[in-house]
Design an enzyme around this catalytic site. Structure first.
Site, mmCIF file in Angstrom:
data_model
loop_
_atom_site.group_PDB
_atom_site.id
_atom_site.type_symbol
_atom_site.label_atom_id
_atom_site.label_comp_id
_atom_site.label_asym_id
_atom_site.label_seq_id
_atom_site.Cartn_x
_atom_site.Cartn_y
_atom_site.Cartn_z
ATOM 1 N N LEU A 278 0.817 -1.212 0.000
ATOM 2 C CA LEU A 278 0.000 0.000 0.000
ATOM 3 C C LEU A 278 0.856 1.270 0.000
ATOM 4 O O LEU A 278 1.693 1.460 0.886
ATOM 5 C CB LEU A 278 -0.928 -0.002 1.215
ATOM 6 C CG LEU A 278 -1.888 1.186 1.332
ATOM 7 C CD1 LEU A 278 -2.848 1.211 0.146
ATOM 8 C CD2 LEU A 278 -2.649 1.116 2.648
ATOM 9 N N ASP A 279 0.646 2.128 -1.009
ATOM 10 C CA ASP A 279 1.308 3.429 -1.120
ATOM 11 C C ASP A 279 2.830 3.323 -1.163
ATOM 12 O O ASP A 279 3.534 4.270 -0.812
ATOM 13 C CB ASP A 279 0.887 4.351 0.038
ATOM 14 C CG ASP A 279 -0.567 4.745 -0.042
ATOM 15 O OD1 ASP A 279 -1.140 4.648 -1.137
ATOM 16 O OD2 ASP A 279 -1.133 5.142 0.989
ATOM 17 N N GLU A 280 3.358 2.178 -1.589
ATOM 18 C CA GLU A 280 4.811 2.002 -1.620
ATOM 19 C C GLU A 280 5.315 1.574 -2.995
ATOM 20 O O GLU A 280 6.413 1.056 -3.129
ATOM 21 C CB GLU A 280 5.247 0.986 -0.557
ATOM 22 C CG GLU A 280 4.999 1.455 0.877
ATOM 23 C CD GLU A 280 5.552 0.498 1.918
ATOM 24 O OE1 GLU A 280 6.307 -0.420 1.532
ATOM 25 O OE2 GLU A 280 5.236 0.671 3.104
#
EC number: 3.5.1.10
Length: 288
Positions: free
Chosen positions: A231-233
């Site tokens: 997530l979000d990486e």
């Protein structure tokens, strides 16, 4: 940057060895092509070579791009290349996903209307109905896919069916407030872009800008990246930052955040549309 419709873009990634540039430029020249723009990067860390070239056929020369593409296979095999060839006459097909926040969608639609975004919007998909009027004003197909814990798998399958049926090449999560499943992230690998806020320190959960205000942050940022199961990486494409101070109230920080998000996302989408982004393991190479 917009090219005339008779231009072509070739993207190349391969192990870094001698002779790559000479082989590519010589081949294109022999095929009656003129290279108007070229960029290259040799990554010592990964041992990979990256190259992007924009070319057209010479004036008065009747060229066959299919023949150029077919013949280039011999060069590609010699250097173990991963490569793609694109025509600027064919805008990328893009699907936009939103929830309730409208600022990123409004910005992308405005830039598209002004000719800054060379794309064909295949549809706007949302898990809410709030932004349906915005899509209808633009004459763009709006698809409502409400998501609950029980319907998530079913709706993601419906989304992929839409992507396939519309021949969508890029999915943009323009503040789509749902976490995509690992399976969907894998299916959209390298062709889905997300935007999220960035702070130091980091704030997760509800009302991140209010959390930032409580901690007295001095920098507000936004990160646009490719979607992965982490997530979000995912690999970062673009980041924007703006300095703030003690005089900014929570609503002021939210407004600043909107600005940074729209700028970061629009730049990231534009880089992708112009075939300027290369995936380099967990990072990106971008020829601006």
């Amino acid at each position: 940057m917009q090219h005339a419709t008779r231009h072509f873009i070739i993207k190349i990634s391969c192990p870094a060895v001698s002779g790559i540039v000479a082989a590519v430029t010589t081949y294109l020249a022999d095929k009656g092509c003129y290279i108007s723009e070229m960029a290259q990067f040799d990554d010592d860390t990964s041992g990979r070579f990256f190259m992007r070239a924009v070319f057209r056929f010479n004036e008065g020369f009747t060229g066959d791009i299919a023949e150029v593409e077919q013949g280039f296979t011999d060069v590609a095999v010699r250097f173990d290349m991963e490569w793609t060839l694109h025509s600027t006459a064919q805008p990328m097909r893009v699907l936009l996903m939103v929830s309730k926040y409208d600022h990123c969608l409004a910005d992308l639609l405005y830039r598209h209307h002004k000719g800054e975004m060379d794309m064909q919007i295949t549809a706007i998909v949302s898990n809410h109905l709030d932004l349906r009027p915005m899509a209808e004003r633009e004459g763009i197909r709006f698809i409502y896919l409400p998501v609950t814990r029980d319907t998530k798998a079913e709706q993601e399958a419906a989304l992929m069916k839409i992507v396939d049926e519309t021949r969508t090449e890029l999915v943009v999560l323009a503040r789509y407030m749902q976490i995509l499943s690992d399976d969907l992230c894998k299916q959209l690998s390298g062709r889905a872009i997300n935007i999220h806020h960035s702070f130091l320190p980091g704030f997760k959960g509800a009302k991140p800008y209010h959390q930032a205000y409580a901690r007295g942050v001095k920098l507000i940022g936004a990160t646009a990246h490719y979607v992965t199961s982490d997530l979000d990486e995912g690999p970062i494409i673009e980041q924007e930052v703006q300095r703030v101070d003690h005089a900014y109230l929570p609503d002021d920080l939210v407004a600043v955040g909107r600005d940074t998000e729209t700028v970061a996302l629009s730049k990231a989408v534009k880089y992708h549309l112009e075939h300027r982004v290369f995936l380099n393991q967990d990072r990106t190479v971008i020829f601006r």
